[in-house]
Scaffold this active site. Structure first.
Site, short mmCIF file in Angstrom:
data_model
loop_
_atom_site.label_atom_id
_atom_site.label_comp_id
_atom_site.label_asym_id
_atom_site.label_seq_id
_atom_site.Cartn_x
_atom_site.Cartn_y
_atom_site.Cartn_z
CD GLU A 1 -6.17 -38.22 -0.69
OE1 GLU A 1 -5.31 -39.00 -0.23
OE2 GLU A 1 -5.96 -37.01 -0.84
CD GLU B 1 -4.99 -37.45 4.58
OE1 GLU B 1 -6.09 -37.17 5.13
OE2 GLU B 1 -4.93 -38.11 3.53
CB ALA C 1 0.02 -42.73 2.39
N GLY D 1 -5.28 -41.67 1.78
CA GLY D 1 -5.12 -42.13 0.40
C GLY D 1 -6.16 -43.17 0.00
N1 CO8 Z 1 0.24 -46.90 7.52
C1 CO8 Z 1 0.98 -47.89 8.04
N2 CO8 Z 1 0.47 -48.82 8.86
C2 CO8 Z 1 -0.83 -48.74 9.18
C3 CO8 Z 1 -1.67 -47.75 8.67
C4 CO8 Z 1 -1.08 -46.79 7.78
N3 CO8 Z 1 -1.81 -45.82 7.20
N4 CO8 Z 1 -2.90 -47.91 9.16
C5 CO8 Z 1 -2.84 -49.00 9.95
N5 CO8 Z 1 -1.61 -49.51 9.97
C6 CO8 Z 1 -1.11 -50.68 10.70
C7 CO8 Z 1 -0.95 -50.37 12.19
O1 CO8 Z 1 0.27 -49.72 12.44
C8 CO8 Z 1 -1.03 -51.77 12.78
O2 CO8 Z 1 0.21 -52.40 12.57
P1 CO8 Z 1 0.87 -53.31 13.77
O3 CO8 Z 1 -0.12 -54.42 13.96
O4 CO8 Z 1 2.16 -53.76 13.19
O5 CO8 Z 1 0.99 -52.42 14.94
C9 CO8 Z 1 -2.04 -52.47 11.88
O6 CO8 Z 1 -2.11 -51.70 10.69
C10 CO8 Z 1 -3.43 -52.52 12.48
O7 CO8 Z 1 -3.79 -51.19 12.83
P2 CO8 Z 1 -4.29 -50.78 14.30
O8 CO8 Z 1 -3.75 -51.72 15.34
O9 CO8 Z 1 -4.02 -49.33 14.49
O10 CO8 Z 1 -5.86 -51.06 14.16
P3 CO8 Z 1 -7.02 -50.31 14.91
O11 CO8 Z 1 -8.27 -51.06 14.56
O12 CO8 Z 1 -6.73 -50.10 16.33
O13 CO8 Z 1 -7.11 -48.85 14.22
C11 CO8 Z 1 -7.12 -47.32 12.36
C12 CO8 Z 1 -7.42 -48.75 12.86
C13 CO8 Z 1 -8.09 -46.35 13.03
C14 CO8 Z 1 -7.37 -47.33 10.86
C15 CO8 Z 1 -5.67 -46.94 12.70
O14 CO8 Z 1 -4.81 -47.98 12.27
C16 CO8 Z 1 -5.22 -45.66 12.04
O15 CO8 Z 1 -5.56 -44.58 12.51
N6 CO8 Z 1 -4.43 -45.78 10.94
C17 CO8 Z 1 -3.88 -44.62 10.27
C18 CO8 Z 1 -4.91 -43.98 9.39
C19 CO8 Z 1 -4.37 -42.72 8.75
O16 CO8 Z 1 -3.96 -41.79 9.40
N7 CO8 Z 1 -4.38 -42.70 7.41
C20 CO8 Z 1 -3.90 -41.56 6.64
C21 CO8 Z 1 -2.46 -41.77 6.26
S1 CO8 Z 1 -1.76 -40.35 5.48
C22 CO8 Z 1 -2.34 -40.43 3.88
O17 CO8 Z 1 -3.03 -41.32 3.49
C23 CO8 Z 1 -1.93 -39.29 2.97
C24 CO8 Z 1 -2.04 -39.67 1.49
C25 CO8 Z 1 -1.32 -38.67 0.65
C26 CO8 Z 1 0.14 -38.66 0.95
C27 CO8 Z 1 0.88 -37.72 0.07
C28 CO8 Z 1 1.85 -36.83 0.87
C29 CO8 Z 1 3.28 -37.26 0.81
#
Ligand code: CO8
Length: 278
Positions: free
Chosen positions: A130, A150, A82, A127
């Site tokens: 999922e 998460e 998400a 997500g």
């Molecule tokens: N949301 C928003 N932006 C994201 C997300 C995300 N989930 N994942 C990556 N991005 C963005 C980064 O912020 C970055 O943006 P910018 O270039 O503007 O800074 C861009 O994508 C590239 O990402 P990274 O620079 O971080 O790339 P890396 O290769 O260094 O890392 C990762 C990749 C490991 C995937 C890292 O981006 C990361 O950890 N992302 C988050 C993953 C995460 O935690 N996902 C779970 C989210 S919560 C969820 O899914 C819950 C679902 C149910 C919700 C219902 C409850 C309300």
């Protein structure tokens, strides 16, 4: 081949429906939805979820579509979860609504009568995992990473992950993934039963398409019955499941496809399935 889509909201461009955050294509009965926010690793914002839901609605109405493939744009990610920028400011009520909304859409995906293949080409996190878990099966690229991270955000999965993952890989394996938030590679995901096949990134779509075409050549009625029997049977005890299978089997037998399939075998020719239930 392309099909007509007449809605005021979306433009038709041959076999490509114009959305902003997904790419929706249909070719030779095989639909592909590509999550398309590569700069944010295809994270699920509200607009993307709305478009995804709309496309699923169109697919469920279109009798010509035989198989759906889900994948992500770019080389790095299927869906990185998400969109955390949206999620970070939710209060409890908004979180519940968002979780419910996501669950309904993923439920809509799982309820499609046609087979759905996840082509996981990189991160499938939160997500994203999922969504992949609600596909009928998954092929992944060697660089795929699955995880429910998460816990690292101080929350838990909210789009069905705490329910679908244990059903797929068992309670304890699922708990370890959910409690640690650790990612598993495509190969590890294959080992624990999340993924059917792991492919080099450059051949992932080719492999998925090969399987999709093979499935698309089968009878639509029997595919639907097989999917329903497995899905509904998994939610119940063995005896009830076997009864579900009996009913589905009987329904299949009355279809034109069953007559064609059995006749073709006896006549030593290839069947031509029309997908007619009677
Ligand atoms: N949301 C928003 N932006 C994201 C997300 C995300 N989930 N994942 C990556 N991005 C963005 C980064 O912020 C970055 O943006 P910018 O270039 O503007 O800074 C861009 O994508 C590239 O990402 P990274 O620079 O971080 O790339 P890396 O290769 O260094 O890392 C990762 C990749 C490991 C995937 C890292 O981006 C990361 O950890 N992302 C988050 C993953 C995460 O935690 N996902 C779970 C989210 S919560 C969820 O899914 C819950 C679902 C149910 C919700 C219902 C409850 C309300």
């Amino acid at each position: 081949m392309f099909f007509n889509l007449h809605t005021s909201k979306f433009k038709i461009t041959e076999n490509k429906m114009a959305y902003e955050n997904i790419i929706f294509q249909v070719e030779e009965g095989i639909a592909t939805i590509t999550f398309n926010r590569p700069k944010a690793l295809n994270a699920l914002n509200s607009t993307l979820l709305g478009e995804f839901s709309d496309a699923l609605g169109e697919i469920s109405k279109n009798e010509d579509i035989r198989v759906l493939i889900l994948t992500g744009a770019g080389e790095k990610s299927f869906v990185a979860g998400a969109d955390i920028t949206e999620l970070a400011i939710f209060n409890s009520l908004q979180a519940k609504q968002f979780s419910k909304h996501g669950q309904l859409i993923i439920g809509k995906l799982q309820e499609l009568s046609i087979p759905v293949i996840g082509a996981v080409n990189g991160f499938a996190l939160g997500g994203g995992s999922e969504i992949a878990l609600a596909c009928d099966f998954i092929y992944a690229s060697e660089n795929a990473k699955f995880g429910l991270p998460e816990i690292n955000l101080g929350i838990i999965p909210g789009f069905g992950g705490t329910q679908r993952l244990p059903r797929l890989i068992g309670k304890n394996m699922a708990k370890e993934m959910i409690f640690t938030g650790k990612m598993v590679s495509g190969a590890e995901a294959r080992e624990i039963g999340i993924v059917n096949k792991v492919c080099p990134p450059e051949s992932l779509m080719e492999e998925v398409l090969r399987t999709a075409k093979e499935i698309a050549s089968k009878g639509k009625v029997s595919l639907r019955a097989a999917k329903e029997a497995v899905n509904n049977g998994m939610n119940t005890d063995l005896l009830t499941g076997c009864n579900i299978e009996c009913d589905a089997f009987a329904l299949c037998m009355s279809s034109e496809d069953a007559k064609e399939g059995t006749t073709a075998f006896l006549e030593k020719r290839k069947p031509v399935f029309k997908g007619k239930s009677e």
